[in-house]
Design a protein around this motif. Sequence first.
Motif, PDB file in Angstrom:
ATOM      1  N   TYR A 253       0.831  -1.199   0.000  1.00 41.92           N
ATOM      2  CA  TYR A 253       0.000   0.000   0.000  1.00 41.92           C
ATOM      3  C   TYR A 253       0.870   1.256   0.000  1.00 41.92           C
ATOM      4  N   ILE A 254       0.390   2.268  -0.677  1.00 41.28           N
ATOM      5  CA  ILE A 254       0.904   3.628  -0.518  1.00 41.28           C
ATOM      6  C   ILE A 254      -0.184   4.426   0.184  1.00 41.28           C
ATOM      7  N   LEU A 255       0.142   4.911   1.381  1.00 43.75           N
ATOM      8  CA  LEU A 255      -0.788   5.714   2.173  1.00 43.75           C
ATOM      9  C   LEU A 255      -0.353   7.170   2.066  1.00 43.75           C
ATOM     10  N   ASP A 256      -1.157   7.985   1.437  1.00 47.55           N
ATOM     11  CA  ASP A 256      -0.806   9.367   1.145  1.00 47.55           C
ATOM     12  C   ASP A 256      -1.439  10.310   2.174  1.00 47.55           C
ATOM     13  N   LEU A 257      -0.607  10.867   3.041  1.00 49.58           N
ATOM     14  CA  LEU A 257      -1.069  11.799   4.074  1.00 49.58           C
ATOM     15  C   LEU A 257      -0.610  13.230   3.792  1.00 49.58           C
ATOM     16  N   ARG A 258      -0.159  13.491   2.593  1.00 49.89           N
ATOM     17  CA  ARG A 258       0.305  14.844   2.275  1.00 49.89           C
ATOM     18  C   ARG A 258      -0.841  15.850   2.369  1.00 49.89           C
ATOM     19  N   SER A 259      -0.543  16.997   2.938  1.00 50.30           N
ATOM     20  CA  SER A 259      -1.513  18.086   3.120  1.00 50.30           C
ATOM     21  C   SER A 259      -2.725  17.659   3.938  1.00 50.30           C
ATOM     22  N   SER A 314       1.251  17.896   6.422  1.00 51.04           N
ATOM     23  CA  SER A 314       0.785  16.745   7.224  1.00 51.04           C
ATOM     24  C   SER A 314       0.941  17.116   8.689  1.00 51.04           C
ATOM     25  N   ALA A 315      -0.162  17.231   9.384  1.00 55.27           N
ATOM     26  CA  ALA A 315      -0.099  17.749  10.755  1.00 55.27           C
ATOM     27  C   ALA A 315      -0.913  16.889  11.706  1.00 55.27           C
ATOM     28  N   SER A 316      -0.540  16.953  12.983  1.00 59.14           N
ATOM     29  CA  SER A 316      -1.374  16.477  14.057  1.00 59.14           C
ATOM     30  C   SER A 316      -1.707  14.989  13.956  1.00 59.14           C
ATOM     31  N   ALA A 317      -2.963  14.648  13.675  1.00 57.27           N
ATOM     32  CA  ALA A 317      -3.352  13.239  13.572  1.00 57.27           C
ATOM     33  C   ALA A 317      -2.533  12.520  12.500  1.00 57.27           C
ATOM     34  N   SER A 318      -2.145  13.224  11.436  1.00 58.91           N
ATOM     35  CA  SER A 318      -1.278  12.629  10.419  1.00 58.91           C
ATOM     36  C   SER A 318       0.073  12.249  11.020  1.00 58.91           C
ATOM     37  N   GLN A 337       9.658  16.810   5.884  1.00 60.00           N
ATOM     38  CA  GLN A 337       9.313  16.927   7.304  1.00 60.00           C
ATOM     39  C   GLN A 337       7.901  17.466   7.487  1.00 60.00           C
ATOM     40  N   THR A 338       7.175  16.889   8.437  1.00 63.80           N
ATOM     41  CA  THR A 338       5.773  17.256   8.649  1.00 63.80           C
ATOM     42  C   THR A 338       5.662  18.562   9.434  1.00 63.80           C
ATOM     43  N   PHE A 339       4.431  19.020   9.642  1.00 61.91           N
ATOM     44  CA  PHE A 339       4.165  20.352  10.178  1.00 61.91           C
ATOM     45  C   PHE A 339       4.670  20.541  11.598  1.00 61.91           C
ATOM     46  N   GLY A 340       4.464  19.552  12.457  1.00 63.26           N
ATOM     47  CA  GLY A 340       4.912  19.653  13.840  1.00 63.26           C
ATOM     48  C   GLY A 340       3.886  20.241  14.777  1.00 63.26           C
ATOM     49  N   LYS A 341       2.713  19.623  14.839  1.00 59.11           N
ATOM     50  CA  LYS A 341       1.699  20.048  15.808  1.00 59.11           C
ATOM     51  C   LYS A 341       1.413  18.879  16.738  1.00 59.11           C
ATOM     52  N   GLY A 342       2.007  18.926  17.914  1.00 61.52           N
ATOM     53  CA  GLY A 342       1.866  17.822  18.857  1.00 61.52           C
ATOM     54  C   GLY A 342       1.011  18.161  20.042  1.00 61.52           C
ATOM     55  N   ASN A 372       5.894  17.991  18.725  1.00 60.96           N
ATOM     56  CA  ASN A 372       5.417  19.366  18.585  1.00 60.96           C
ATOM     57  C   ASN A 372       6.568  20.270  18.151  1.00 60.96           C
ATOM     58  N   LYS A 373       6.357  20.996  17.088  1.00 60.83           N
ATOM     59  CA  LYS A 373       7.322  21.905  16.468  1.00 60.83           C
ATOM     60  C   LYS A 373       8.426  21.183  15.706  1.00 60.83           C
ATOM     61  N   GLU A 374       8.653  19.894  15.969  1.00 62.98           N
ATOM     62  CA  GLU A 374       9.711  19.158  15.275  1.00 62.98           C
ATOM     63  C   GLU A 374       9.166  18.374  14.085  1.00 62.98           C
ATOM     64  N   GLY A 375       7.968  17.838  14.248  1.00 59.90           N
ATOM     65  CA  GLY A 375       7.382  17.066  13.174  1.00 59.90           C
ATOM     66  C   GLY A 375       7.988  15.671  13.054  1.00 59.90           C
ATOM     67  N   ILE A 376       7.580  14.966  12.017  1.00 56.85           N
ATOM     68  CA  ILE A 376       8.122  13.650  11.692  1.00 56.85           C
ATOM     69  C   ILE A 376       9.106  13.811  10.543  1.00 56.85           C
TER      70      ILE A 376
END
Length: 421
Positions: A253-259, A314-318, A337-342, A372-376
């Motif tokens: 599978y490709i799971l697309d969580l962009r944006s 990609s933020a938060s729940a992503s 790197q993701t948005f960083g909302k933890g 938070n602030k660092e992202g994935i």
Amino acid sequence: MKITKRRLILGTTALAVSSVAMTGIGLRVSQSQAFFEDSPKEIVDEVWQVINRQYVDATFNGEDWRGIRQEYLDKEYSDKEEAYEAVKEMLKKLNDPYTRFMNPEEFKSMQIDTSGELTGVGIQITKEEETNNIVVISPIEDTPAAEAGIISKDIIRKVDGKSTEGMDLNDVVSLIRGKPGTQVKLTIEREGNIRDYNLTRAKIEIHPVRARIENTPNLGKIGYIRLVQFSGNAVQEMKDAIELGEKENVNGYILDLRSNPGGLLYSSVEIARMFIDKGQIVSTVDRVGQVDAHNANGSVLTNKPIVVLVDGGSASASEILSGALQDYDRATVVGTQTFGKGLVQSVRGLGDGSGLAVTIAKYLTPKGRDINKEGIVPDVVYEMTDAEKEVLIQDRDKIGTTEDAQYRKALEILSQQVAKK
């Protein structure tokens, strides 16, 4: 799905949408509203009390929170509008853009459950703590904002020619939203360049999952699943997509969580359980260090290889989902790197029909990472060139196709994962 009085959301700071049903949020009866009309000071104290009990930071950003209560209760307010302004001023002392007050009109317009029909331009925005800029977290798929080419990290400098500098986030949202068919002009700064976007507000119907089975030359059948928001119906739609993939015997599978800007906590946990068989998925830590852990429960739907696509939108729940899959080596994360909302907010109705979103906790990945602030940070970092981005901006139907450079990279990585297995 029943909406509880205080729903936990991992989503965004504010949404430029309107006309959201608020049934079950816990708005009080008319006698209570009349009381607050006669005693506007009561709303100030109610907000103070909620923050005092629930706010994630026990130091209240280093402020004397009890002293602040006395300061604001010693003032006289001629009407509730003055009290509202006092509440906003009081909350600014926390220096937390996610903890915010909404007057009754703003509260009714706030999106809590994205399973319904909305109206607006379809962007989700935040106020950056460091710069105070109004920044796009991400556009919602298939909305006027997305189709116009507005992207994550865009800075909104003006709305209909009015500068957003120093403006409250809710005030910016109020300027952007409006009746379907009307127009709004957003002046956007992107990488130092300024551009105007003329958008026509519209009714927006959100389908959180877009999925297909694809026959590829090297991999055979794969399942492509694009999840655009963790809404109330995302869990069932994701379950249907995976079950279809298993029925078709896909190789991965490709799971697309962009944006994908996030959404509901339970939605991210339930979806993670479809891929992770056992162990902790996420833990939430409040101001006294209490941990509320959410674990896998043996309801996994597939053990096939997975590649997860993420980006700055990609933020938060992503980040909960991609972080858990990454920590267990259950998936290879590809992109930027993701948005960083933890942080986790509780949204609740207040006595006069207004509302309050309060940051009550932060969340950690299974390995205890505070993102938070660092992202994935992806396992495989792949930054698209400006030309590659422009292909998708010009034609969003090319997202998740071989015209999509990050998707091509995901296919390459998935091929390697399948070969290993």
